[in-house]
Motif scaffolding. Structure first.
Motif, PDB file in Angstrom:
ATOM      1  N   LEU A 140       0.669  -1.218   0.079  1.00 41.95           N
ATOM      2  CA  LEU A 140      -0.472  -0.144  -0.184  1.00 41.95           C
ATOM      3  C   LEU A 140       0.803   1.288   0.236  1.00 41.95           C
ATOM      4  CD1 LEU A 140      -2.899   0.970   0.260  1.00 41.95           C
ATOM      5  CD2 LEU A 140      -2.851   0.720   2.490  1.00 41.95           C
ATOM      6  N   ALA A 141       2.175   1.425   0.088  1.00 43.26           N
ATOM      7  CA  ALA A 141       2.918   2.682   0.863  1.00 43.26           C
ATOM      8  C   ALA A 141       3.656   2.815  -0.535  1.00 43.26           C
ATOM      9  CB  ALA A 141       3.987   2.197   2.133  1.00 43.26           C
ATOM     10  N   GLU A 142       3.627   1.552  -1.123  1.00 37.77           N
ATOM     11  CA  GLU A 142       4.359   2.208  -2.790  1.00 37.77           C
ATOM     12  C   GLU A 142       3.414   1.552  -3.997  1.00 37.77           C
ATOM     13  OE1 GLU A 142       7.680  -0.873  -2.856  1.00 37.77           O
ATOM     14  OE2 GLU A 142       8.736  -0.300  -1.414  1.00 37.77           O
ATOM     15  N   HIS A 143       2.255   1.851  -3.710  1.00 40.87           N
ATOM     16  CA  HIS A 143       1.061   2.130  -4.613  1.00 40.87           C
ATOM     17  C   HIS A 143       0.952   0.959  -5.214  1.00 40.87           C
ATOM     18  CE1 HIS A 143      -0.534   6.015  -3.223  1.00 40.87           C
ATOM     19  NE2 HIS A 143       1.437   6.378  -3.322  1.00 40.87           N
ATOM     20  N   ARG A 144       1.288  -0.835  -5.111  1.00 42.37           N
ATOM     21  CA  ARG A 144       1.695  -1.772  -6.065  1.00 42.37           C
ATOM     22  C   ARG A 144       0.406  -2.975  -5.223  1.00 42.37           C
ATOM     23  NH1 ARG A 144       5.225  -5.413  -4.128  1.00 42.37           N
ATOM     24  NH2 ARG A 144       6.336  -4.471  -2.595  1.00 42.37           N
ATOM     25  N   PHE A 145      -0.770  -2.703  -4.995  1.00 49.60           N
ATOM     26  CA  PHE A 145      -1.055  -3.164  -4.772  1.00 49.60           C
ATOM     27  C   PHE A 145      -1.547  -4.367  -6.016  1.00 49.60           C
ATOM     28  CE2 PHE A 145      -2.470  -2.368  -0.828  1.00 49.60           C
ATOM     29  CZ  PHE A 145      -2.985  -3.712   0.144  1.00 49.60           C
ATOM     30  N   LEU A 146      -0.318  -5.422  -6.449  1.00 47.24           N
ATOM     31  CA  LEU A 146      -1.242  -6.480  -7.793  1.00 47.24           C
ATOM     32  C   LEU A 146      -2.015  -6.944  -7.911  1.00 47.24           C
ATOM     33  CD1 LEU A 146       2.600  -7.110  -8.267  1.00 47.24           C
ATOM     34  CD2 LEU A 146       1.630  -5.338  -9.042  1.00 47.24           C
ATOM     35  N   GLU A 180     -20.700   1.806  -6.053  1.00 47.38           N
ATOM     36  CA  GLU A 180     -20.277   2.729  -5.539  1.00 47.38           C
ATOM     37  C   GLU A 180     -18.356   2.738  -5.812  1.00 47.38           C
ATOM     38  OE1 GLU A 180     -22.884   4.218  -2.347  1.00 47.38           O
ATOM     39  OE2 GLU A 180     -24.387   3.612  -3.989  1.00 47.38           O
ATOM     40  N   ASN A 181     -18.006   2.333  -4.788  1.00 47.16           N
ATOM     41  CA  ASN A 181     -16.799   2.457  -4.628  1.00 47.16           C
ATOM     42  C   ASN A 181     -15.854   1.630  -5.342  1.00 47.16           C
ATOM     43  OD1 ASN A 181     -16.689   4.042  -1.929  1.00 47.16           O
ATOM     44  ND2 ASN A 181     -18.518   2.682  -1.223  1.00 47.16           N
ATOM     45  N   ALA A 182     -15.994   1.117  -6.257  1.00 50.80           N
ATOM     46  CA  ALA A 182     -15.595   0.549  -7.843  1.00 50.80           C
ATOM     47  C   ALA A 182     -13.812   0.782  -7.576  1.00 50.80           C
ATOM     48  CB  ALA A 182     -15.816   0.730  -9.037  1.00 50.80           C
ATOM     49  N   ALA A 183     -13.494   2.532  -7.403  1.00 47.37           N
ATOM     50  CA  ALA A 183     -12.727   3.115  -7.701  1.00 47.37           C
ATOM     51  C   ALA A 183     -11.314   1.982  -6.664  1.00 47.37           C
ATOM     52  CB  ALA A 183     -12.254   4.502  -7.767  1.00 47.37           C
ATOM     53  N   THR A 184     -11.695   2.937  -5.655  1.00 47.00           N
ATOM     54  CA  THR A 184     -11.331   2.450  -3.784  1.00 47.00           C
ATOM     55  C   THR A 184     -10.624   0.418  -4.394  1.00 47.00           C
ATOM     56  OG1 THR A 184     -12.370   4.085  -3.010  1.00 47.00           O
ATOM     57  CG2 THR A 184     -11.645   2.105  -1.799  1.00 47.00           C
ATOM     58  N   LEU A 185     -11.963  -0.406  -4.217  1.00 48.93           N
ATOM     59  CA  LEU A 185     -11.513  -1.563  -4.614  1.00 48.93           C
ATOM     60  C   LEU A 185     -11.137  -1.934  -6.118  1.00 48.93           C
ATOM     61  CD1 LEU A 185     -15.278  -2.752  -4.711  1.00 48.93           C
ATOM     62  CD2 LEU A 185     -13.577  -3.102  -2.257  1.00 48.93           C
ATOM     63  N   GLY A 186     -10.502  -1.565  -6.794  1.00 50.68           N
ATOM     64  CA  GLY A 186      -9.467  -1.630  -7.825  1.00 50.68           C
ATOM     65  C   GLY A 186      -8.239  -1.159  -7.211  1.00 50.68           C
ATOM     66  N   VAL A 209     -11.444   5.221   5.337  1.00 56.37           N
ATOM     67  CA  VAL A 209     -10.386   3.558   4.942  1.00 56.37           C
ATOM     68  C   VAL A 209      -9.440   3.879   4.792  1.00 56.37           C
ATOM     69  CG1 VAL A 209     -10.578   1.532   4.275  1.00 56.37           C
ATOM     70  CG2 VAL A 209     -12.709   2.297   5.674  1.00 56.37           C
ATOM     71  N   LEU A 210      -8.835   4.494   3.590  1.00 55.72           N
ATOM     72  CA  LEU A 210      -7.807   4.514   3.003  1.00 55.72           C
ATOM     73  C   LEU A 210      -6.482   5.191   3.804  1.00 55.72           C
ATOM     74  CD1 LEU A 210      -9.020   4.060  -0.710  1.00 55.72           C
ATOM     75  CD2 LEU A 210      -7.447   2.445   1.146  1.00 55.72           C
ATOM     76  N   ALA A 211      -7.030   6.161   4.540  1.00 59.31           N
ATOM     77  CA  ALA A 211      -6.093   7.375   4.933  1.00 59.31           C
ATOM     78  C   ALA A 211      -6.392   6.209   6.812  1.00 59.31           C
ATOM     79  CB  ALA A 211      -6.967   8.125   5.103  1.00 59.31           C
ATOM     80  N   GLU A 212      -7.780   6.939   7.230  1.00 59.54           N
ATOM     81  CA  GLU A 212      -7.635   7.138   8.994  1.00 59.54           C
ATOM     82  C   GLU A 212      -7.340   5.586   9.607  1.00 59.54           C
ATOM     83  OE1 GLU A 212      -9.820   9.624  11.035  1.00 59.54           O
ATOM     84  OE2 GLU A 212     -10.020  10.973   9.737  1.00 59.54           O
ATOM     85  N   ARG A 213      -7.994   4.892   8.188  1.00 64.04           N
ATOM     86  CA  ARG A 213      -8.293   3.157   9.263  1.00 64.04           C
ATOM     87  C   ARG A 213      -7.881   2.030   8.080  1.00 64.04           C
ATOM     88  NH1 ARG A 213     -12.073   2.462  13.071  1.00 64.04           N
ATOM     89  NH2 ARG A 213     -12.641  -0.022  12.119  1.00 64.04           N
TER      90      ARG A 213
END
Length: 594
Positions: free
Chosen positions: A445-451, A473-479, A526-530
């Protein structure tokens, strides 16, 4: 006659005493700190009835000159500062010149002191008021301060004192704090004529063992880092030694015990990934900083400080302790962190999914008597149970090659049993794999490389309308997290891709948990604080489950990866992942040698 009047000096001192002299423990703290400021190498604290009846502090410091003794009992009289510049760079524990005057206003106090140049000692006394005459006395070089009948002239305050045992407990705690701060000073505590604690001069670790016990010191992690004039050193307690209260949290700034919100927050954050539930960390940590960069004149008891530039201090403490706690299992003690390597595709054999690229032949050589148990695909349940199948100790590699040793087999599909030079290692395979995945997910996650790994056959799950709406509604976040989740019908979701790190996990449970977090807290939060909670959920559902039969190579792969993973001693819920039983432990269990 006007309504505003000057208060008598005695009443002023008694009001000040309400802030400085809260209970006998406050007297012990102030007087022992005076002894240390005077260069004492030995300090004895003697109490009677918890300190309410009598407190006597004796030291071998520089002493007080005869002409200074009356001033020692005057308000705002001190030898430690003279100007505002001195106050802003104070390096002594005391500096306000209030303690002795405040104590003398609510107790019967006497000071007996002798300097190295004086032919004999001198004594001055006070009983709830001004100092009396200075008289000659007998005393070695150093000072004794005796405080009797605390609050004898303010009975309302005396009623607030607790039982003898309670007051002694608080005084003993004040004594322990000072003893930890100055391990180079010999310190003795007596209560009702009996020695309660004696700490000879020693190094920091020896003093920590004496005060906090061998169990704490044995499991604690060394901390020692420096950045410019800022340094932190000491011992950070192992998460497995966490307690139900904060009673073993000792934090010092320039030798002064403090309870500081900024530092407490930094330490809570450092332990956040490894503490279980509502447990509290234990530590004895010492921060050294330029006195000009910290204001100690904040609280009457001087237990709070204010940093001129707080954020760098917070980050320095957080990262230093985090690095200490992130020691890998390879050392089974404080260790340098080894970054986790990217995990290979989850469809490969288990040993490769764990990222261990060691030849199977190395393990086959270890287990030559296991009748081919290391062949790919053979499960632990088929291993022979005969004694000759176990590896002989002589077959183990040299000590230190692998701290967690080599696998012997599985127990009830939950634990991996391994043998190392020290004895027997027991590993909770789900908890261990959970930590490995969690650290790798954080790294990804830190390197933005969820394969993402596409699934050959999509996984379908029954879903409520709200879950389907959340997925749409959250397809982009899931992706961004490596998931492709699409509605298949008004009551069904299809999972077409998942992060490769968790592809072998419980995908329906993982997706449901992820959608629930997004629905409750919102995608951005979820992607920031949690994010750590989110990754923890993913790791938990992605880790190998209980009752999954593993081959010996798979077990050994898990052990090797644990040795390379930060914080591998605990899962991300704070529970231990492995435990060592030494040969001595086993001998005691079987009464060998008795």
């Amino acid at each position: 006659m006007g309504a505003i009047r000057l208060l008598p000096d005695t009443l002023v001192s008694q009001i000040a005493a309400g802030e400085v002299v809260e209970r006998p423990a406050s007297v012990v703290k102030e007087l022992v700190e005076n002894s240390l400021d005077a260069g004492a190498r030995s300090v004895t604290v003697a109490l009677s009835e918890g300190g309410a009846k009598r407190i006597k502090i004796t030291d071998d410091g520089r002493g007080i000159a005869v002409q200074d003794l009356p001033l020692a009992l005057a308000r705002h009289a001190t030898s430690k500062i003279a100007t505002l510049a001195d106050l802003e760079n104070v390096a002594t524990l005391g500096f306000r010149g209030e303690a002795l005057a405040s104590i003398a206003s609510v107790a019967r106090l006497s000071i007996t002191s002798r300097t190295a140049e004086a032919p004999h000692a001198w004594r001055v006394s006070a009983a709830g008021g001004p100092a009396g005459n200075v008289e000659p006395a007998a005393h070695p070089v150093g000072t004794s301060v005796e405080v009797a009948d605390l609050y004898f002239n303010t009975p309302a305050r005396r009623k607030f004192l607790k039982t003898e045992a309670t007051e002694f407990g608080h005084a003993a705690e004040a004594f322990r704090r000072v003893a930890l701060a100055r391990p180079d000073v010999g310190m003795t505590l007596k209560h009702n004529e009996r020695v309660s604690a004696h700490y000879p001069p020693a190094g920091l670790v020896a003093r920590v063992i004496a005060v906090l016990g061998e169990e704490f010191a044995h499991h604690a992690r060394d901390v020692d880092e420096r950045a410019g004039s800022l340094r932190i050193h000491g011992l950070a307690g192992s998460p497995t030694q966490a307690r139900a209260s904060r009673d073993a949290q000792y934090l010092f700034v320039n030798g002064r015990f403090v309870r500081d919100r900024l530092l407490a927050h930094a330490l809570r954050e450092a332990y956040a990934d490894v503490l279980h539930g509502d447990r509290f960390a234990s530590y004895a940590l010492f921060i050294e900083i330029d006195p000009g960069a910290v204001d100690v004149n904040v609280h009457p008891a001087k237990t709070e400080v204010r940093f001129r530039d707080p954020r760098p201090v917070h980050q320095f403490v957080f990262h230093a302790v985090s690095r200490a706690l992130a020691g890998t299992a390879a050392a089974a003690a404080p260790a340098i962190a080894v970054p986790a390597a990217p995990m290979a595709a989850a469809r490969e054999p288990f040993q490769h999914r764990l990222g261990v690229e060691q030849p199977i032949a190395a393990y086959e050589a270890m287990f030559t008597g296991m009748r081919g148990a290391t062949e790919a695909g053979e499960t632990a349940s088929t291993l022979p149970s005969t004694r000759e199948a176990l590896p002989a100790p002589a077959a183990l590699p040299e000590a230190g090659e692998h701290a967690l040793g080599y696998a012997l087999g599985q127990l009830h599909g939950v634990y991996v049993l391994a043998q190392n030079r020290t004895g027997l290692v027991l590993v909770d395979m789900h908890a261990a794999h959970e930590r490995i995945l969690y650290e790798r997910l954080k790294h990804a996650l830190a390197e933005h490389r969820f394969l993402a790994q596409p699934l050959l056959i999509p996984v379908t799950l029954a879903a409520e309308p709200l879950e389907i709406a959340t997925a749409e509604e959250n397809a982009a976040t899931l992706g961004a997290l490596g998931f492709t989740v699409e509605p298949l019908s008004p009551t069904t979701l299809a999972v077409r891709a998942v992060p490769e790190l968790v592809a072998s996990g419980d995908i329906p449970a993982l997706v449901r948990g992820l959608l629930a977090d997004i629905r409750e807290f919102g995608a951005s939060q979820v992607l920031a604080e949690r994010q750590n909670e989110l990754l923890g959920t993913m790791a938990c559902h992605g880790a190998v489950r209980a009752n999954r039969a593993l081959t010996l190579p798979e077990m050994n792969a898990l052990l090797r990866q644990m040795e390379e993973t930060e914080r591998a001693g605990q899962c991300n819920h704070g529970r231990p992942t492995w435990y060592q039983l030494t040969l001595a432990d086993l001998d005691r269990l079987f009464l060998r040698g008795r």
